[in-house]
Design an enzyme around this catalytic site. Structure first.
Site, PDB file in Angstrom:
ATOM      1  CG  HIS A  36       0.695   4.308   3.703  1.00 27.39           C
ATOM      2  ND1 HIS A  36       0.753   2.924   4.279  1.00 27.39           N
ATOM      3  CD2 HIS A  36       1.996   4.285   2.810  1.00 27.39           C
ATOM      4  CE1 HIS A  36       1.806   2.191   3.654  1.00 27.39           C
ATOM      5  NE2 HIS A  36       2.377   2.716   2.792  1.00 27.39           N
ATOM      6  CG  ASP A  44      -1.711   1.571   6.247  1.00 32.04           C
ATOM      7  OD1 ASP A  44      -2.437   2.397   5.326  1.00 32.04           O
ATOM      8  OD2 ASP A  44      -0.432   1.464   6.175  1.00 32.04           O
ATOM      9  CB  SER A  98       3.148   0.599   0.733  1.00 26.79           C
ATOM     10  OG  SER A  98       3.961   1.064   1.855  1.00 26.79           O
TER      11      SER A  98
END
Length: 457
Positions: A238, A266, A347
């Protein structure tokens, strides 16, 4: 990843469990086994555990230094034992987990006659009503339904090996039951748990360092990798699409996304330019970098630490494997659920247990002030998806299987799916080999073909 759509504050609340159907155990109960047979401690050297990791384990799990070192060693051994028992038990295997201050390993089976085998391997045995394969089949049906249409108000579902159930977290029992109806699964195998969780993606080369996408958003490096002669790093899908350019922690030109999948999974990797050298390190944020020695996956209950560019170094435990989670952008399957906190910008960053790479940060709920739940994308499937080699202190973990698999088995004790510790010996093709770095054997990683992992003796 930092972006406006991901800055909503997630609510964290307790869960009230609602049984959708009774679990029939067919007369089977847990087996109170004798203490497992003693086994040799795994080769986790004191030097491989950074002060930063130990300090974070002490802070986040309430351990002193000796207890933290002992726990990591026990968890490493547990991962190896669990992998071997999963293979030998086959369809009778029902999952594994560690628990307690000493990370005691429990392995579940549907066959009471296998309890002795489990105990002899060094674990506690538990007999349950349903196999892991059966629950994975239920979860697969839920995943398929979610891919067709993401469920409303159903953020997370997973196999709970401790409860021998599939658990579906939902905003209400009605929302959970509606999802089960669409998926057409056996409700007698599923528990719906009320949850206010609202997961969202969080938005030298060194794990945990910041990088910037197209001069705007920020994410974190997962692990250094190579693909042939090309250097790069693994991160979250992402964070960027194929072609997205990146600048490094020093804001200098760094690389370009070569592969990216989100949602569904992901996963992503970035190829870096010649100014960036991959290192087998994870940023310890002022407390010493952590060396990456391999990628042996840990079991449920094991400790795990995370490095990210927003909140630095935090630890917790693995709660469930092979979890599915729904973000506003769609459903992600195959992630691992943890009690580690994280915030936007973390992330893509590193999850590591001891010296073993576990995965890259995907998303979660909560924050590092009040606590929360996070999810990571396991590293081994990411490496395999893109044909990458993890950069380790031993020279790298190969992930490219041979293009033409051998048609005849050469014989020997080496076997796919087995967790090998550094120093272990196997036979293969009439020769004996010594393991150079800890890993779980994958198809194509034969001792004769991967000198980074095996040395002929």
């Amino acid at each position: 990843m930092e972006r406006t759509t991901l800055r909503r504050r997630a609510l964290v609340a307790g869960t009230a469990t609602v049984a959708v159907g009774a679990l029939a155990l067919a007369g089977l109960t847990g087996v109170a086994s004798a203490d497992p047979a003693a086994t040799a401690a795994p080769p986790v050297s004191a030097d491989s555990l950074s002060p930063g990791m130990l300090a974070a384990l002490e802070r986040d799990l309430g351990l002193d230094e000796d207890a933290a070192r002992s726990r990591i060693a026990n968890e490493y051994r547990a991962a190896a034992v669990a992998a071997g028992l999963e293979k030998s038990l086959g369809a009778r295997y029902a999952g594994a987990r560690v628990s307690g201050a000493k990370a005691t390993l429990t392995v579940a089976t549907t066959d009471a006659s296998e309890a002795a085998r489990i105990t002899e391997a060094g674990a506690r045995a538990e007999v349950v009503g349903h196999s892991l394969d059966r629950f994975e089949g239920v979860k697969k049906s839920l995943d398929k339904a979610a891919l067709d249409k993401a469920p409303k108000n159903v953020p997370v579902w997973y196999v709970d090996v401790a409860a021998n159930r599939v658990v579906v977290n939902a905003a209400s029992p009605a929302a959970g039951q509606a999802f089960l109806k669409v998926a057409g699964v056996d409700r007698g195998l599923v528990t719906v748990a009320r949850s206010a969780e609202q997961p969202r993606a969080l938005a030298d080369i060194r794990g945990g360092d910041a990088y910037y996408m197209n001069g705007s958003g920020r994410c974190s490096v997962g692990f250094s990798v190579t693909r042939g002669t090309q250097n790069g790093f693994a991160t979250a899908g992402h964070c960027g699409r194929v072609g997205t350019t990146t600048n490094g922690v020093n804001q200098q030109a760094q690389g370009t996304f070569q592969g990216s999948t989100f949602p569904g999974r992901d996963i992503a990797w970035v190829a870096t330019n010649a100014n960036w050298t991959p290192r087998p390190l994870v940023n310890g944020y002022g407390r010493g970098d952590v060396t990456v020695a391999g990628s042996t996956a840990s079991v449920v209950g094991a400790s795990v630490c995370r490095s990210g560019s927003t909140t630095g170094w935090h630890c917790g435990t693995i709660q469930q494997l092979n979890t599915s989670v729904t973000y506003p952008e769609g459903t992600i399957s195959g992630v691992t659920r943890t009690s580690v906190c994280a915030e936007p910008g973390d992330s893509g960053g590193s999850y590591i247990s001891g010296s073993q790479a576990q995965g890259v940060t995907s998303g979660g709920s909560g924050n590092c002030s009040s606590g929360g739940t996070t999810y990571f994308q396991p590293i081994n499937p990411l490496l395999q998806a893109y044909g990458l080699t993890l950069v380790t202190s031993g020279g790298g973990t190969p992930t490219d299987p041979p293009t033409t698999p051998p048609t005849d088995s050469p014989g020997g004790t080496w076997a796919v799916g087995t967790a090998y510790a550094a120093g272990a010996t196997v036979t293969y093709g009439g020769a004996t080999y010594r393991c150079l770095q800890a890993h779980t054997a994958q198809p194509g990683w034969t001792p004769a073909d991967v000198p980074a992992l095996w040395q002929r003796v």
